[in-house]
Motif scaffolding. Structure first.
Motif, PDB file in Angstrom:
ATOM      1  N   MET A 126       0.828  -1.203   0.000  1.00 31.11           N
ATOM      2  CA  MET A 126       0.000   0.000   0.000  1.00 31.11           C
ATOM      3  C   MET A 126       0.867   1.258   0.000  1.00 31.11           C
ATOM      4  N   LYS A 127       0.337   2.309  -0.612  1.00 35.22           N
ATOM      5  CA  LYS A 127       1.025   3.597  -0.587  1.00 35.22           C
ATOM      6  C   LYS A 127       0.000   4.704  -0.839  1.00 35.22           C
ATOM      7  N   LEU A 128       0.373   5.915  -0.482  1.00 38.50           N
ATOM      8  CA  LEU A 128      -0.475   7.064  -0.775  1.00 38.50           C
ATOM      9  C   LEU A 128      -0.569   7.251  -2.281  1.00 38.50           C
ATOM     10  N   ARG A 129      -1.755   7.539  -2.765  1.00 39.83           N
ATOM     11  CA  ARG A 129      -1.975   7.643  -4.213  1.00 39.83           C
ATOM     12  C   ARG A 129      -1.346   8.900  -4.815  1.00 39.83           C
ATOM     13  N   LYS A 130      -1.124   9.903  -3.978  1.00 42.21           N
ATOM     14  CA  LYS A 130      -0.522  11.151  -4.448  1.00 42.21           C
ATOM     15  C   LYS A 130       0.586  11.566  -3.490  1.00 42.21           C
ATOM     16  N   GLN A 131       1.530  12.291  -4.014  1.00 45.36           N
ATOM     17  CA  GLN A 131       2.579  12.854  -3.172  1.00 45.36           C
ATOM     18  C   GLN A 131       2.605  14.368  -3.385  1.00 45.36           C
ATOM     19  N   PHE A 132       2.647  15.082  -2.280  1.00 47.14           N
ATOM     20  CA  PHE A 132       2.718  16.535  -2.324  1.00 47.14           C
ATOM     21  C   PHE A 132       3.952  16.983  -1.553  1.00 47.14           C
ATOM     22  N   GLU A 133       4.666  17.915  -2.116  1.00 47.45           N
ATOM     23  CA  GLU A 133       5.869  18.417  -1.448  1.00 47.45           C
ATOM     24  C   GLU A 133       5.545  18.946  -0.055  1.00 47.45           C
ATOM     25  N   ASN A 134       4.378  19.565   0.074  1.00 50.38           N
ATOM     26  CA  ASN A 134       3.996  20.158   1.357  1.00 50.38           C
ATOM     27  C   ASN A 134       3.577  19.127   2.402  1.00 50.38           C
ATOM     28  N   ASN A 135       3.439  17.862   1.990  1.00 46.08           N
ATOM     29  CA  ASN A 135       3.143  16.793   2.955  1.00 46.08           C
ATOM     30  C   ASN A 135       4.382  16.369   3.733  1.00 46.08           C
ATOM     31  N   GLY A 136       5.573  16.586   3.142  1.00 48.81           N
ATOM     32  CA  GLY A 136       6.791  15.964   3.632  1.00 48.81           C
ATOM     33  C   GLY A 136       7.084  16.188   5.097  1.00 48.81           C
ATOM     34  N   HIS A 137       7.076  17.443   5.548  1.00 48.98           N
ATOM     35  CA  HIS A 137       7.447  17.693   6.940  1.00 48.98           C
ATOM     36  C   HIS A 137       6.401  17.187   7.911  1.00 48.98           C
ATOM     37  N   TYR A 138       5.149  17.112   7.457  1.00 47.88           N
ATOM     38  CA  TYR A 138       4.102  16.544   8.316  1.00 47.88           C
ATOM     39  C   TYR A 138       4.282  15.028   8.457  1.00 47.88           C
ATOM     40  N   LEU A 139       4.586  14.359   7.352  1.00 49.01           N
ATOM     41  CA  LEU A 139       4.812  12.919   7.407  1.00 49.01           C
ATOM     42  C   LEU A 139       6.035  12.592   8.268  1.00 49.01           C
ATOM     43  N   GLU A 140       7.071  13.418   8.155  1.00 51.54           N
ATOM     44  CA  GLU A 140       8.253  13.217   8.993  1.00 51.54           C
ATOM     45  C   GLU A 140       7.890  13.347  10.473  1.00 51.54           C
ATOM     46  N   TYR A 141       7.079  14.341  10.792  1.00 50.85           N
ATOM     47  CA  TYR A 141       6.645  14.520  12.184  1.00 50.85           C
ATOM     48  C   TYR A 141       5.889  13.279  12.661  1.00 50.85           C
ATOM     49  N   HIS A 142       4.991  12.753  11.807  1.00 46.58           N
ATOM     50  CA  HIS A 142       4.205  11.582  12.203  1.00 46.58           C
ATOM     51  C   HIS A 142       5.101  10.375  12.440  1.00 46.58           C
ATOM     52  N   ARG A 143       6.085  10.173  11.578  1.00 39.98           N
ATOM     53  CA  ARG A 143       7.003   9.050  11.752  1.00 39.98           C
ATOM     54  C   ARG A 143       7.788   9.172  13.059  1.00 39.98           C
ATOM     55  N   ASP A 144       8.284  10.380  13.334  1.00 45.76           N
ATOM     56  CA  ASP A 144       9.165  10.576  14.492  1.00 45.76           C
ATOM     57  C   ASP A 144       8.399  10.693  15.803  1.00 45.76           C
ATOM     58  N   GLU A 145       7.286  11.404  15.780  1.00 47.58           N
ATOM     59  CA  GLU A 145       6.601  11.744  17.024  1.00 47.58           C
ATOM     60  C   GLU A 145       5.400  10.861  17.342  1.00 47.58           C
ATOM     61  N   ILE A 146       4.846  10.196  16.345  1.00 46.63           N
ATOM     62  CA  ILE A 146       3.664   9.342  16.584  1.00 46.63           C
ATOM     63  C   ILE A 146       4.029   7.876  16.438  1.00 46.63           C
ATOM     64  N   TYR A 147       4.621   7.530  15.304  1.00 44.08           N
ATOM     65  CA  TYR A 147       4.944   6.124  15.031  1.00 44.08           C
ATOM     66  C   TYR A 147       6.096   5.634  15.910  1.00 44.08           C
ATOM     67  N   LEU A 148       7.269   6.296  15.862  1.00 46.65           N
ATOM     68  CA  LEU A 148       8.429   5.822  16.612  1.00 46.65           C
ATOM     69  C   LEU A 148       8.231   5.929  18.116  1.00 46.65           C
ATOM     70  N   LYS A 149       7.596   6.980  18.563  1.00 48.41           N
ATOM     71  CA  LYS A 149       7.418   7.149  20.002  1.00 48.41           C
ATOM     72  C   LYS A 149       6.415   6.167  20.586  1.00 48.41           C
ATOM     73  N   ARG A 150       5.687   5.497  19.697  1.00 51.23           N
ATOM     74  CA  ARG A 150       4.815   4.430  20.189  1.00 51.23           C
ATOM     75  C   ARG A 150       5.675   3.308  20.784  1.00 51.23           C
ATOM     76  N   PHE A 151       6.860   3.118  20.198  1.00 49.17           N
ATOM     77  CA  PHE A 151       7.728   2.019  20.633  1.00 49.17           C
ATOM     78  C   PHE A 151       8.865   2.515  21.534  1.00 49.17           C
ATOM     79  N   GLN A 152       9.111   3.818  21.490  1.00 52.00           N
ATOM     80  CA  GLN A 152      10.167   4.393  22.327  1.00 52.00           C
ATOM     81  C   GLN A 152       9.611   5.643  23.010  1.00 52.00           C
ATOM     82  N   PRO A 153       8.661   5.474  23.919  1.00 51.06           N
ATOM     83  CA  PRO A 153       7.939   6.602  24.499  1.00 51.06           C
ATOM     84  C   PRO A 153       8.814   7.595  25.268  1.00 51.06           C
ATOM     85  N   ASN A 154      10.019   7.194  25.634  1.00 50.67           N
ATOM     86  CA  ASN A 154      10.862   8.073  26.437  1.00 50.67           C
ATOM     87  C   ASN A 154      11.790   8.943  25.581  1.00 50.67           C
ATOM     88  N   LEU A 155      11.689   8.810  24.261  1.00 52.57           N
ATOM     89  CA  LEU A 155      12.535   9.636  23.382  1.00 52.57           C
ATOM     90  C   LEU A 155      12.165  11.108  23.538  1.00 52.57           C
TER      91      LEU A 155
END
Length: 283
Positions: A254-283
């Motif tokens: 699966m992947k997003l059907r479209k890519q927007f340049e303005n999505n990039g920093h939001y997706l990075e935030y989600h990966r670092d602050e939502i996804y990764l911190k789920r497994f490393q909450p003390n980061l």
């Protein structure tokens, strides 16, 4: 003949066809109430007849209900638009009759209240109504924001909370359907913030590039950090739910059907602050 419009004999949640309403209100023929917007003479009521799935020969306005809000496209050109916009100020109640498919009975949903609107020049006006105004604990002025106007912090926050109206409409314009699956049933699609609302500033809360339109399961997984996306849109699935991928109907392809340049920093935030911190909450 004097037409007397009354709603006393109608039950909110009841189903009625135009023939019944024609007789109830004393019209000579059902053509008098055949349009989508009815403004009876000698009465201050505004009556909306809304059909989700329209006949192919009819204008295909995009109208649907989501989370107790009606998203409705008004006339492209017509005086009724301004009357609806000014209905609250003029103390003109708006009554809603809604059906999912043509040639079926309408469900009477009672009085609705205007929350927001979009004035378009070469396209239909777009409106958002609250279907259960009695549930609104504050006044309509707390929410009422003409699309595109500069807004205060309080108004921006209110609109984001109340059905995410402007945000949701902008997301649907951007994606058309689910950002991954192409599911095009707006009633069930969710407007998901990439960078959560609580962590966003006022601009980010309403920025459509800070959002994805998703089916309910994908929305829930994304919101809780079980899935995220690379900048180019490829899905990342947490090991916690990998064993249940088939049941959840997700896959690493699966992947997003479209890519927007303005999505990039939001997706990075989600990966670092939502996804990764789920497994490393003390980061």
């Amino acid at each position: 003949m004097v037409i007397k419009i009354n709603f006393r004999d109608l039950k909110v949640g009841g189903f009625y066809d135009r023939n019944f309403l024609t007789k109830l209100w004393g019209y000579q023929g059902r053509q008098a109430i055949s349009k989508g917007v009815i403004t009876p003479a000698n009465d201050n009521s505004i009556i909306l007849f809304v059909t989700k799935e329209k006949q192919k020969s009819s204008t295909q306005y995009v109208d649907y209900i989501n989370d107790d809000y009606l998203y409705w496209e008004g006339e492209e050109r017509g005086g009724n638009n301004n009357r609806i916009i000014n209905a609250t100020a003029n103390q003109e109640p708006i009554h809603l009759f809604y059906r999912y498919k043509h040639h079926s009975d309408f469900k009477y949903l009672g009085n609705i209240s205007l929350v927001s609107f979009v004035k378009n020049t070469n396209a239909p006006f777009r409106f958002i109504f609250k279907i259960s105004p009695e549930k609104i604990e504050t006044t309509i002025d707390d929410y009422f924001i003409p699309y595109g106007d500069k807004v205060t912090e309080r108004q921006s926050i209110s609109l984001s909370r109340v059905g995410q109206g402007k945000f949701r409409m902008d997301l649907l314009d951007l994606w058309d359907s689910c950002a991954i699956t192409k599911v095009d049933v707006p009633e069930i699609l969710k407007a998901a913030h990439i960078k959560p609302w609580k962590d966003s500033d006022n601009f980010e809360r309403l920025d459509p590039y800070n959002g994805l339109i998703l089916t309910p399961t994908l929305d829930s997984l994304f919101d809780r950090g079980f899935i995220t996306f690379e900048d180019k849109g490829q899905i990342i699935i947490s090991k916690e739910i990998e064993p249940y991928s088939k049941v959840l109907n997700i896959s690493p392809d699966m992947k997003l059907r479209k890519q927007f340049e303005n999505n990039g920093h939001y997706l990075e935030y989600h990966r670092d602050e939502i996804y990764l911190k789920r497994f490393q909450p003390n980061l």
